[in-house]
Design a protein around this motif. Structure first.
Motif, PDB file in Angstrom:
ATOM      1  N   THR A   1      11.354  12.035   1.710  1.00  0.00           N
ATOM      2  CA  THR A   1      10.196  11.848   0.821  1.00  0.00           C
ATOM      3  C   THR A   1       9.312  13.103   0.918  1.00  0.00           C
ATOM      4  O   THR A   1       9.624  14.021   1.659  1.00  0.00           O
ATOM      5  CB  THR A   1       9.335  10.630   1.252  1.00  0.00           C
ATOM      6  N   ALA A   2       8.196  13.055   0.222  1.00  0.00           N
ATOM      7  CA  ALA A   2       7.271  14.205   0.219  1.00  0.00           C
ATOM      8  C   ALA A   2       6.484  14.327   1.525  1.00  0.00           C
ATOM      9  O   ALA A   2       5.767  15.308   1.739  1.00  0.00           O
ATOM     10  CB  ALA A   2       6.287  14.035  -0.942  1.00  0.00           C
ATOM     11  N   PHE A   3       6.639  13.348   2.392  1.00  0.00           N
ATOM     12  CA  PHE A   3       5.849  13.196   3.614  1.00  0.00           C
ATOM     13  C   PHE A   3       5.877  14.430   4.532  1.00  0.00           C
ATOM     14  O   PHE A   3       4.839  14.911   4.975  1.00  0.00           O
ATOM     15  CB  PHE A   3       6.418  11.967   4.325  1.00  0.00           C
TER      16      PHE A   3
ATOM     17  N   PRO B   1      11.495   3.588  10.746  1.00  0.00           N
ATOM     18  CA  PRO B   1      12.548   4.487  10.270  1.00  0.00           C
ATOM     19  C   PRO B   1      12.524   5.836  10.985  1.00  0.00           C
ATOM     20  O   PRO B   1      11.467   6.290  11.431  1.00  0.00           O
ATOM     21  CB  PRO B   1      12.188   4.708   8.779  1.00  0.00           C
ATOM     22  N   GLY B   2      13.704   6.471  11.057  1.00  0.00           N
ATOM     23  CA  GLY B   2      13.777   7.883  11.434  1.00  0.00           C
ATOM     24  C   GLY B   2      13.366   8.696  10.218  1.00  0.00           C
ATOM     25  O   GLY B   2      12.740   8.151   9.292  1.00  0.00           O
ATOM     26  N   PRO B   3      13.715   9.986  10.159  1.00  0.00           N
ATOM     27  CA  PRO B   3      13.313  10.799   9.004  1.00  0.00           C
ATOM     28  C   PRO B   3      13.834  10.232   7.672  1.00  0.00           C
ATOM     29  O   PRO B   3      14.969   9.781   7.591  1.00  0.00           O
ATOM     30  CB  PRO B   3      13.964  12.156   9.288  1.00  0.00           C
ATOM     31  N   VAL B   4      12.951  10.234   6.688  1.00  0.00           N
ATOM     32  CA  VAL B   4      13.289   9.707   5.349  1.00  0.00           C
ATOM     33  C   VAL B   4      12.991  10.812   4.343  1.00  0.00           C
ATOM     34  O   VAL B   4      12.013  11.569   4.502  1.00  0.00           O
ATOM     35  CB  VAL B   4      12.450   8.444   5.033  1.00  0.00           C
TER      36      VAL B   4
ATOM     37  N   ASP C   1      -8.573   3.886  -2.501  1.00  0.00           N
ATOM     38  CA  ASP C   1      -8.398   4.522  -1.197  1.00  0.00           C
ATOM     39  C   ASP C   1      -8.558   3.425  -0.155  1.00  0.00           C
ATOM     40  O   ASP C   1      -9.666   2.899   0.029  1.00  0.00           O
ATOM     41  CB  ASP C   1      -9.456   5.617  -1.006  1.00  0.00           C
ATOM     42  N   ILE C   2      -7.485   3.060   0.512  1.00  0.00           N
ATOM     43  CA  ILE C   2      -7.565   1.901   1.418  1.00  0.00           C
ATOM     44  C   ILE C   2      -8.320   2.202   2.707  1.00  0.00           C
ATOM     45  O   ILE C   2      -8.530   1.305   3.513  1.00  0.00           O
ATOM     46  CB  ILE C   2      -6.174   1.297   1.749  1.00  0.00           C
ATOM     47  N   THR C   3      -8.754   3.447   2.897  1.00  0.00           N
ATOM     48  CA  THR C   3      -9.561   3.719   4.095  1.00  0.00           C
ATOM     49  C   THR C   3     -11.029   3.323   3.891  1.00  0.00           C
ATOM     50  O   THR C   3     -11.798   3.332   4.851  1.00  0.00           O
ATOM     51  CB  THR C   3      -9.498   5.210   4.516  1.00  0.00           C
TER      52      THR C   3
ATOM     53  N   GLY D   1       7.944   7.283  -2.670  1.00  0.00           N
ATOM     54  CA  GLY D   1       8.530   7.228  -1.329  1.00  0.00           C
ATOM     55  C   GLY D   1       8.924   5.829  -0.878  1.00  0.00           C
ATOM     56  O   GLY D   1       9.400   5.004  -1.667  1.00  0.00           O
ATOM     57  N   ILE D   2       8.704   5.574   0.405  1.00  0.00           N
ATOM     58  CA  ILE D   2       9.151   4.309   1.010  1.00  0.00           C
ATOM     59  C   ILE D   2       8.402   3.118   0.401  1.00  0.00           C
ATOM     60  O   ILE D   2       8.976   2.053   0.178  1.00  0.00           O
ATOM     61  CB  ILE D   2       8.936   4.355   2.541  1.00  0.00           C
ATOM     62  N   GLY D   3       7.111   3.294   0.113  1.00  0.00           N
ATOM     63  CA  GLY D   3       6.315   2.201  -0.456  1.00  0.00           C
ATOM     64  C   GLY D   3       6.855   1.752  -1.798  1.00  0.00           C
ATOM     65  O   GLY D   3       6.975   0.544  -2.065  1.00  0.00           O
ATOM     66  N   LEU D   4       7.205   2.710  -2.647  1.00  0.00           N
ATOM     67  CA  LEU D   4       7.756   2.362  -3.960  1.00  0.00           C
ATOM     68  C   LEU D   4       9.108   1.666  -3.798  1.00  0.00           C
ATOM     69  O   LEU D   4       9.387   0.659  -4.468  1.00  0.00           O
ATOM     70  CB  LEU D   4       7.874   3.622  -4.841  1.00  0.00           C
TER      71      LEU D   4
ATOM     72  N   THR E   1       0.856  -1.197   0.000  1.00  0.00           N
ATOM     73  CA  THR E   1       0.000   0.000   0.000  1.00  0.00           C
ATOM     74  C   THR E   1       0.890   1.245   0.000  1.00  0.00           C
ATOM     75  O   THR E   1       2.005   1.224   0.527  1.00  0.00           O
ATOM     76  CB  THR E   1      -0.940   0.036   1.225  1.00  0.00           C
ATOM     77  N   GLY E   2       0.379   2.306  -0.612  1.00  0.00           N
ATOM     78  CA  GLY E   2       1.163   3.546  -0.691  1.00  0.00           C
ATOM     79  C   GLY E   2       2.408   3.350  -1.524  1.00  0.00           C
ATOM     80  O   GLY E   2       3.492   3.818  -1.172  1.00  0.00           O
ATOM     81  N   ALA E   3       2.248   2.658  -2.662  1.00  0.00           N
ATOM     82  CA  ALA E   3       3.420   2.222  -3.434  1.00  0.00           C
ATOM     83  C   ALA E   3       3.730   3.118  -4.624  1.00  0.00           C
ATOM     84  O   ALA E   3       4.589   2.787  -5.434  1.00  0.00           O
ATOM     85  CB  ALA E   3       3.205   0.780  -3.905  1.00  0.00           C
TER      86      ALA E   3
END
Ligand SMILES: NC(=O)c1ccc[n+]([C@@H]2O[C@H](COP(=O)([O-])OP(=O)(O)OC[C@H]3O[C@@H](n4cnc5c(N)ncnc54)[C@H](OP(=O)(O)O)[C@@H]3O)[C@@H](O)[C@H]2O)c1
Length: 297
Positions: free
Chosen positions: A216-218, A211-214, A89-91, A42-45, A37-39
């Motif tokens: 990404t656009a987050f 993870p600590g800070p990564v 939308d997984i929600t 960022g981290i998901g990809l 999910t969220g792929a």
């Protein structure tokens, strides 16, 4: 080396776990897939890329159809692995069933779930809009729990597969100025450790990466770019986080903290009393208020 160790562990476990033949029959004719999910970025990809290197098909989920399609195509072009983009939308309450139906239609079943999609929320709790808080809880807690709850029982019955939850170093300590986000990640890590214990010896890996800070656009999305931690704490790349998470997952670790500095921070929050760690984290997360702009003369 890691793959060989993981294969030996899989073989040992599959010999010893009590397998449910009907669960195996239910997926006969289907191929195993990793569902991320969220792929789309960022981290998901980066995690989707790591798992793709292992061989099975990868199902990439996010809401934005165009970026998701582009990410899935780039991944299959680069690795030769089959990718299936699923814009969702997984929600939504029926997300687990929609994912299962999409997998079946593609001739796949969920062998590994990577529960990665998540959002942050910065600012003092009392000033945050309740709608933003509820949106975060719906994604970071409810959707992740629902997917894990839906996909884990057949994995246990088959005696193989796994769930990798993407938590955060922030899940290990309270986080003033990102209170709800940190609390949501504490929930996910706690859930992971408890369920991993319940499922021990049954052939299914259950892990959380913290993870600590990564980079990404987050952080930009939650308007935390002006917080102290963004200039003081070096951010890891999503690829480095995914490499470490994937390795830890294969080796059967339950809580994986990528990077040397975040591992030291993990140690520090374990030994420091909250009277020290909470104000420290609060100072790092506080977003300085912009001085009100003067009216043009
Ligand atoms: N970046 C960091 O410093 C950091 C550190 C520790 C932990 N984490 C955690 O790592 C995870 C990924 O973060 P990231 O930095 O890679 O974030 P990101 O770059 O903002 O990516 C978020 C991904 O989630 C998808 N997404 C968002 N809402 C969704 C929804 N309702 N349904 C389906 N997909 C949705 C987004 O695509 P769409 O918008 O198109 O849906 C996107 O693919 C999160 O759980 C985050 O809490 C991040």
């Amino acid at each position: 080396m890691i793959h060989s160790l993981a294969r030996v562990a899989d073989l040992w476990i599959s010999r010893h776990a009590a397998l449910d033949r009907s669960a195996l029959a239910a997926v006969s004719g289907l191929a195993p897939a990793v569902v991320v999910t969220g792929a789309s970025r960022g981290i998901g990809l980066a995690l989707a890329q790591r798992f793709a290197a292992r061989g099975p098909a990868v199902v990439l989920i996010a809401r934005g159809e165009a970026s998701l399609g582009a990410a899935a195509k780039a991944l299959s072009d680069a690795t030769g692995v089959r990718t299936v983009p699923l814009a969702l939308d997984i929600t939504s309450a029926d997300a687990p069933h929609l994912i299962e139906a999409a997998l079946r239609e593609a001739g796949l079943y969920a062998d590994v779930l990577v529960n990665n999609a998540g959002v942050g929320l910065a600012g003092p709790f009392a000033e945050q809009a309740i709608a933003d808080i509820e949106r975060l809880l719906a994604l970071n807690i409810t959707a992740a729990t629902r997917l894990m709850h839906h996909m884990l029982p057949p994995m246990l019955a088959r005696g193989r597969g796994g769930v990798l939850n993407v938590g955060s170093l922030g899940g290990l300590v309270p986080g003033p100025h990102q209170a709800v986000y940190y609390a949501s990640k504490a929930y996910l890590i706690s859930l992971t450790e408890a369920v991993a214990y319940e499922a021990r010896g049954r052939g299914v890996r259950i892990a959380a990466v913290a993870p600590g800070p990564v980079d990404t656009a987050f952080h930009r999305a939650m308007q935390a770019e002006r917080a102290l931690y963004r200039s003081l704490v070096p951010a890891m790349s999503a690829e480095a986080v995914a490499r470490s998470a994937y390795r830890g997952f294969l080796l059967g670790r339950t809580v994986i903290v990528p990077g040397v500095l975040p591992s030291l921070a993990q140690l520090a929050v374990k030994v420091l009393p909250h009277a020290v760690s909470v104000p420290l984290v609060g100072a790092l997360l506080a977003v300085e208020k912009r001085a009100p702009e003067r009216d043009a003369l």
